[in-house]
Scaffold this motif. Structure first.
Motif, PDB file in Angstrom:
ATOM      1  N   GLY A 119       0.814  -1.213   0.000  1.00  0.00           N
ATOM      2  CA  GLY A 119       0.000   0.000   0.000  1.00  0.00           C
ATOM      3  C   GLY A 119       0.852   1.270   0.000  1.00  0.00           C
ATOM      4  N   ILE A 120       1.948   1.286   0.773  1.00  0.00           N
ATOM      5  CA  ILE A 120       2.797   2.475   0.832  1.00  0.00           C
ATOM      6  C   ILE A 120       3.516   2.687  -0.492  1.00  0.00           C
ATOM      7  N   ASN A 121       3.839   1.578  -1.169  1.00  0.00           N
ATOM      8  CA  ASN A 121       4.486   1.691  -2.475  1.00  0.00           C
ATOM      9  C   ASN A 121       3.529   2.306  -3.488  1.00  0.00           C
ATOM     10  N   GLN A 122       2.280   1.910  -3.434  1.00  0.00           N
ATOM     11  CA  GLN A 122       1.294   2.469  -4.357  1.00  0.00           C
ATOM     12  C   GLN A 122       1.050   3.950  -4.078  1.00  0.00           C
ATOM     13  N   SER A 123       1.068   4.330  -2.810  1.00  0.00           N
ATOM     14  CA  SER A 123       0.812   5.726  -2.483  1.00  0.00           C
ATOM     15  C   SER A 123       1.967   6.625  -2.914  1.00  0.00           C
ATOM     16  N   ARG A 124       3.156   6.086  -2.906  1.00  0.00           N
ATOM     17  CA  ARG A 124       4.290   6.903  -3.327  1.00  0.00           C
ATOM     18  C   ARG A 124       4.265   7.138  -4.826  1.00  0.00           C
ATOM     19  N   SER A 125       3.955   6.122  -5.600  1.00  0.00           N
ATOM     20  CA  SER A 125       3.915   6.207  -7.058  1.00  0.00           C
ATOM     21  C   SER A 125       5.269   6.678  -7.604  1.00  0.00           C
ATOM     22  N   ASP A 126       5.284   7.727  -8.418  1.00  0.00           N
ATOM     23  CA  ASP A 126       6.551   8.211  -9.003  1.00  0.00           C
ATOM     24  C   ASP A 126       6.970   9.547  -8.407  1.00  0.00           C
ATOM     25  N   SER A 127       6.607   9.792  -7.153  1.00  0.00           N
ATOM     26  CA  SER A 127       6.924  11.065  -6.502  1.00  0.00           C
ATOM     27  C   SER A 127       8.427  11.235  -6.322  1.00  0.00           C
ATOM     28  N   ASP A 128       8.873  12.504  -6.353  1.00  0.00           N
ATOM     29  CA  ASP A 128      10.270  12.796  -6.078  1.00  0.00           C
ATOM     30  C   ASP A 128      10.439  13.138  -4.606  1.00  0.00           C
ATOM     31  N   LEU A 129      11.652  13.509  -4.202  1.00  0.00           N
ATOM     32  CA  LEU A 129      11.937  13.759  -2.787  1.00  0.00           C
ATOM     33  C   LEU A 129      11.141  14.935  -2.231  1.00  0.00           C
ATOM     34  N   ALA A 130      10.893  15.931  -3.056  1.00  0.00           N
ATOM     35  CA  ALA A 130      10.147  17.092  -2.574  1.00  0.00           C
ATOM     36  C   ALA A 130       8.680  16.750  -2.343  1.00  0.00           C
ATOM     37  N   GLU A 131       8.212  15.664  -2.952  1.00  0.00           N
ATOM     38  CA  GLU A 131       6.796  15.311  -2.874  1.00  0.00           C
ATOM     39  C   GLU A 131       6.501  14.185  -1.878  1.00  0.00           C
ATOM     40  N   TRP A 132       7.532  13.387  -1.555  1.00  0.00           N
ATOM     41  CA  TRP A 132       7.260  12.233  -0.690  1.00  0.00           C
ATOM     42  C   TRP A 132       8.518  11.802   0.054  1.00  0.00           C
ATOM     43  N   LEU A 133       8.350  11.559   1.352  1.00  0.00           N
ATOM     44  CA  LEU A 133       9.375  10.952   2.199  1.00  0.00           C
ATOM     45  C   LEU A 133       8.706   9.864   3.027  1.00  0.00           C
ATOM     46  N   PRO A 134       9.443   8.865   3.487  1.00  0.00           N
ATOM     47  CA  PRO A 134       8.826   7.793   4.272  1.00  0.00           C
ATOM     48  C   PRO A 134       8.133   8.327   5.519  1.00  0.00           C
TER      49      PRO A 134
END
Length: 279
Positions: free
Chosen positions: A215-230
């Motif tokens: 689920g967390i992998n799907q939520s991240r998708s193709d986001s970059d560092l500015a858009e997503w962090l763990p």
């Protein structure tokens, strides 16, 4: 007669007077003339008795030079400590160009990176199975020798949640393999210009692959560092370290916002390693 005597007496008187004058002059001049060629009449210095101390100023014998004590050996300065993974990533970050958002990029297609999960290293296991065997605990392999993980347990690095894994059509997706540099993001960052072989190698590079909760992998998708962090804060340093190292190694670019995010995270890191476990 008397006149002769008087005249003779007068002559004698003159002669006598002259002789007196000569004698007087001689007594005055002759000693000086004679004294010019004579040694000085000053009293000779008294000889110094052989046993008497010298009249010269006494000279105290100098003390023998003391032998310098051997100095302690100079210890070589310890070599500087190698940079931490975060410090190395900061150095790598400085070499990464900023993505030109105005540049034309062809449309992304997953097929440009080759078939998913092929055996690029020729060890008989697909890259997905290689990552599962590396990242899962308590793994059980299929007994048919097909190099497939049947069961295992994942300690998800992004959330800290334990995720049981069971191979099967309905269960396998509970654990997915995350491309730390998403393929679509890599495409926009320069991979579109690579050869097909380079893209296949990148898509299957296990140093940039990580088993995570589906689920967390799907939520991240193709986001970059500015858009997503763990969500797990303790995972962020390792996450950013690995991504920055991978982007630099493959000569990709990063957006200005991702640059700033990476720098902010890395400057707050200690000696954490990258997020991908060692093989």
């Amino acid at each position: 007669m008397s006149g002769f005597l008087r005249s003779g007496f007068g002559l004698l008187s003159i002669v006598a007077l002259l002789l007196s004058v000569v004698a007087l002059v001689g007594s005055l001049v002759l000693p000086r003339m004679l004294g010019a060629g004579q040694p000085s009449s000053s009293p000779a210095a008294e000889p110094v008795a052989s046993g008497s101390p010298s009249s010269s100023p006494s000279v105290t014998p100098s003390e023998p030079a003391s032998t310098p004590s051997p100095s302690a050996p100079v210890e070589a300065a310890p070599p500087p400590a190698p940079p931490t993974a975060a410090e190395g990533a900061l150095q790598a970050l400085a070499t990464i160009p900023v993505t030109d958002a105005s540049a034309w990029v062809p449309d992304y297609r997953r097929a440009e990176f080759g078939d998913a999960w092929i055996d690029v290293d020729g060890n008989g296991c697909s890259q997905r199975q290689d990552v599962l065997m590396r990242d899962l605990d308590q793994i059980v392999m299929f007994a048919d020798g097909s190099c497939r993980v049947q069961t295992g347990v994942l300690d998800d690095p992004y959330t800290g949640v334990l995720v049981p894994f069971q191979h099967g059509e309905q269960t396998s997706q509970a654990v997915q393999i995350d491309h730390l540099v998403p393929l679509a993001l890599a495409w926009r960052s320069g991979a579109w210009a690579w050869s097909p072989e380079q893209r296949v190698q990148f898509a299957n590079d296990t140093s940039l692959l990580l088993a995570v909760e589906g689920g967390i992998n799907q939520s991240r998708s193709d986001s970059d560092l500015a858009e997503w962090l763990p969500p797990e804060a303790d995972a962020r340093c390792g996450f950013v370290i690995t991504i920055v190292e991978g982007v630099a190694r493959y000569g990709l670019s990063m957006t200005a916002a991702s640059h700033a995010t990476a720098e902010a995270v890395l400057t707050g890191c200690g000696d954490e390693p990258g997020i991908v476990p060692a093989d």
